[in-house]
Design a protein around this motif. Sequence first.
Motif, PDB file in Angstrom:
ATOM      1  N   LEU A   1     -45.380  -0.027  -9.064  1.00 28.19           N
ATOM      2  CA  LEU A   1     -46.405   0.821  -9.124  1.00 28.19           C
ATOM      3  C   LEU A   1     -47.282   1.564  -8.086  1.00 28.19           C
ATOM      4  N   LEU A   2     -46.883   0.612  -6.666  1.00 26.90           N
ATOM      5  CA  LEU A   2     -47.881   1.413  -5.199  1.00 26.90           C
ATOM      6  C   LEU A   2     -46.816   2.358  -4.889  1.00 26.90           C
ATOM      7  N   HIS A   3     -45.331   2.580  -5.075  1.00 22.15           N
ATOM      8  CA  HIS A   3     -44.387   3.846  -4.918  1.00 22.15           C
ATOM      9  C   HIS A   3     -44.882   4.926  -5.393  1.00 22.15           C
ATOM     10  N   THR A   4     -44.910   4.197  -6.579  1.00 17.19           N
ATOM     11  CA  THR A   4     -45.460   5.159  -7.257  1.00 17.19           C
ATOM     12  C   THR A   4     -46.504   6.165  -7.291  1.00 17.19           C
ATOM     13  N   MET A   5     -48.005   5.641  -7.368  1.00 20.54           N
ATOM     14  CA  MET A   5     -49.220   5.804  -6.434  1.00 20.54           C
ATOM     15  C   MET A   5     -48.459   7.112  -5.522  1.00 20.54           C
ATOM     16  N   HIS A   6     -48.368   6.400  -4.657  1.00 23.06           N
ATOM     17  CA  HIS A   6     -47.717   7.226  -2.924  1.00 23.06           C
ATOM     18  C   HIS A   6     -47.241   8.377  -3.262  1.00 23.06           C
ATOM     19  N   GLU A   7     -46.641   8.207  -4.380  1.00 17.59           N
ATOM     20  CA  GLU A   7     -45.551   9.327  -4.616  1.00 17.59           C
ATOM     21  C   GLU A   7     -46.506  10.572  -5.581  1.00 17.59           C
ATOM     22  N   HIS A   8     -46.947  10.224  -6.042  1.00 14.87           N
ATOM     23  CA  HIS A   8     -48.189  11.199  -6.689  1.00 14.87           C
ATOM     24  C   HIS A   8     -49.400  11.530  -6.087  1.00 14.87           C
ATOM     25  N   GLY A   9     -49.487  11.034  -5.030  1.00 13.93           N
ATOM     26  CA  GLY A   9     -51.135  10.732  -4.123  1.00 13.93           C
ATOM     27  C   GLY A   9     -52.000  10.515  -4.880  1.00 13.93           C
ATOM     28  N   VAL A  10     -51.684   9.214  -4.965  1.00 16.19           N
ATOM     29  CA  VAL A  10     -53.123   8.103  -6.129  1.00 16.19           C
ATOM     30  C   VAL A  10     -53.327   6.844  -5.059  1.00 16.19           C
ATOM     31  N   HIS A  11     -53.978   6.771  -4.382  1.00 13.48           N
ATOM     32  CA  HIS A  11     -54.761   5.998  -4.170  1.00 13.48           C
ATOM     33  C   HIS A  11     -55.817   5.054  -4.027  1.00 13.48           C
ATOM     34  N   GLN A  12     -56.329   5.451  -4.979  1.00 15.33           N
ATOM     35  CA  GLN A  12     -57.405   4.000  -5.648  1.00 15.33           C
ATOM     36  C   GLN A  12     -56.885   3.208  -6.532  1.00 15.33           C
ATOM     37  N   LEU A  13     -57.093   1.877  -6.811  1.00 18.14           N
ATOM     38  CA  LEU A  13     -56.668   0.823  -7.407  1.00 18.14           C
ATOM     39  C   LEU A  13     -57.849  -0.598  -7.418  1.00 18.14           C
ATOM     40  N   VAL A  14     -57.136  -0.639  -8.666  1.00 18.39           N
ATOM     41  CA  VAL A  14     -58.506  -1.851  -9.478  1.00 18.39           C
ATOM     42  C   VAL A  14     -57.603  -2.911  -9.279  1.00 18.39           C
ATOM     43  N   PHE A  15     -57.158  -3.486  -8.766  1.00 17.49           N
ATOM     44  CA  PHE A  15     -56.180  -4.908  -8.876  1.00 17.49           C
ATOM     45  C   PHE A  15     -56.915  -6.419  -9.639  1.00 17.49           C
ATOM     46  N   SER A  16     -56.073  -6.380 -10.764  1.00 17.37           N
ATOM     47  CA  SER A  16     -56.454  -7.717 -11.611  1.00 17.37           C
ATOM     48  C   SER A  16     -55.259  -8.939 -10.379  1.00 17.37           C
ATOM     49  N   SER A  17     -56.530  -9.624  -9.811  1.00 15.26           N
ATOM     50  CA  SER A  17     -55.683 -11.084  -8.763  1.00 15.26           C
ATOM     51  C   SER A  17     -56.165 -11.995 -10.218  1.00 15.26           C
ATOM     52  N   SER A  18     -56.310 -13.831  -9.609  1.00 16.23           N
ATOM     53  CA  SER A  18     -56.777 -14.654 -10.464  1.00 16.23           C
ATOM     54  C   SER A  18     -57.142 -15.473  -8.446  1.00 16.23           C
ATOM     55  N   ALA A  19     -58.067 -16.598  -9.610  1.00 22.37           N
ATOM     56  CA  ALA A  19     -58.485 -17.448  -8.299  1.00 22.37           C
ATOM     57  C   ALA A  19     -57.560 -18.361  -8.749  1.00 22.37           C
ATOM     58  N   ALA A  20     -56.849 -18.908  -8.880  1.00 20.43           N
ATOM     59  CA  ALA A  20     -55.608 -19.326  -9.212  1.00 20.43           C
ATOM     60  C   ALA A  20     -54.887 -19.424  -7.912  1.00 20.43           C
ATOM     61  N   ILE A  21     -54.715 -18.598  -6.994  1.00 25.38           N
ATOM     62  CA  ILE A  21     -54.418 -18.354  -5.994  1.00 25.38           C
ATOM     63  C   ILE A  21     -54.938 -19.597  -4.571  1.00 25.38           C
ATOM     64  N   HIS A  22     -56.006 -19.958  -4.943  1.00 23.72           N
ATOM     65  CA  HIS A  22     -56.374 -21.234  -4.701  1.00 23.72           C
ATOM     66  C   HIS A  22     -56.414 -23.014  -3.897  1.00 23.72           C
ATOM     67  N   GLY A  23     -55.509 -22.524  -5.963  1.00 27.71           N
ATOM     68  CA  GLY A  23     -55.175 -23.917  -6.081  1.00 27.71           C
ATOM     69  C   GLY A  23     -55.936 -25.061  -5.890  1.00 27.71           C
ATOM     70  N   ASP A  24     -55.037 -26.065  -5.202  1.00 22.89           N
ATOM     71  CA  ASP A  24     -56.165 -27.027  -5.429  1.00 22.89           C
ATOM     72  C   ASP A  24     -57.525 -26.822  -4.131  1.00 22.89           C
ATOM     73  N   ALA A  25     -58.129 -26.518  -3.986  1.00 26.15           N
ATOM     74  CA  ALA A  25     -59.168 -26.383  -3.131  1.00 26.15           C
ATOM     75  C   ALA A  25     -60.406 -27.356  -3.097  1.00 26.15           C
ATOM     76  N   GLY A  26     -59.985 -27.899  -4.014  1.00 20.53           N
ATOM     77  CA  GLY A  26     -61.552 -28.926  -4.389  1.00 20.53           C
ATOM     78  C   GLY A  26     -62.257 -28.919  -4.597  1.00 20.53           C
ATOM     79  N   PRO A  27     -63.724 -29.725  -5.323  1.00 16.22           N
ATOM     80  CA  PRO A  27     -64.518 -29.115  -6.223  1.00 16.22           C
ATOM     81  C   PRO A  27     -65.545 -28.341  -5.246  1.00 16.22           C
ATOM     82  N   ALA A  28     -65.707 -28.047  -4.974  1.00 15.40           N
ATOM     83  CA  ALA A  28     -66.913 -27.291  -4.158  1.00 15.40           C
ATOM     84  C   ALA A  28     -66.508 -25.562  -4.766  1.00 15.40           C
ATOM     85  N   PRO A  29     -67.649 -24.907  -5.258  1.00 16.46           N
ATOM     86  CA  PRO A  29     -67.424 -23.050  -5.551  1.00 16.46           C
ATOM     87  C   PRO A  29     -66.685 -22.311  -4.369  1.00 16.46           C
TER      88      PRO A  29
END
Length: 351
Positions: free
Chosen positions: A112-140
């Motif tokens: 997607l990034l290759h294609t956006m750059h090819e066509h001059g589109v530079h604004q993106l909203v990306f769906s990530s996940s709080a799962a990246i934090h793994g077992d970070a403990g009970p605090a928010p």
Amino acid sequence: MSAPSTVLVTGGAGFIGSHTCVDLLDHGYELIVVDDYSNSTPQVFSRVERIAGRFVGTVYELDIRDRHALSSVFARHSVDAVVHLAAAKSASTSLKTPVEYYDTNVGGTTALLHTMHEHGVHQLVFSSSAAIHGDAGPAPLDEATPARPVSPYAASKWICEQILADVCRRRPEYTVLCLRYCNPAGAHPSGLLGEDPCGAPDNLVPYVAQVAIGRRDRLRVFGTDYPTHDGTAVRDYTHVMDTVEAHRLALDHLADAPGMHVFNLGTGRGSTVLDVVAAFSRACGGPLPFEAAPRRPGDVAERVADPTAVARSWGWRATRDLDDICRDAWRFQQLNPRGYGGSARRPEKKT
């Protein structure tokens, strides 16, 4: 720079994607949608149009890793921004098929990034996940909480974030807003749209809904010995409509500042598995059968997001609670006891 008016939505037929399309159409955006229907169905678009009272726009069936096909879409349309939702999302499945998850999630994002750059589109909203934090403990978890992914799914999202951050450091024309979700759930209040995965649901709320409607005998509760008030795992369940409203706000705020910016989405409140079962029992009017099962690999005791940063920056707050989630999910399940019908659906690919 004004807010984008024509948005390409990847994964627009999925659970988050279809609800995002409704919200964007409701607020005047023009859409181009791409999806490969690996865990969704094109049948959702007639429902999206019925709710929004507008045509979805142009919909393409393609895998975003196919750069030639994706480039042809950009060539046909003037795209202002992209909302990137297309991804494989099951943490437990990713433990069995890690190559597929890295190929789909990381490979799809780089294509997607290759294609956006090819066509001059530079604004993106990306769906990530709080799962990246793994077992970070009970605090928010706030945005500075270290990444400790415990599944290939979570690791793939973290890798994508690092790629996007590198792009923004080296190319000042880019703006990326990265949204880390916790557990989006529920359904559109009309009951026309909801979560209807192929095969057995990997997420708790749709599984409980299928138990309530009689499609499944009982819920298996994976882990009853966690250090929580009832021994079951805690998650931050956020209504899908709150979640997609944040995507629309992200589009509105792409012009605020260039570079990569990360925001957590959540309620800031955790609920255990048995809390969800109790709330869904209230929604459907009867008890739901469940049985204890061993913990699953890749699961953690608690994951709750701290949404302070996005509230301060954009004024976004979750306005719906767990009872709203269960009530709307139950309405969707009652109106769609066998889901969307699924004649056009395809099984998830395996590696």
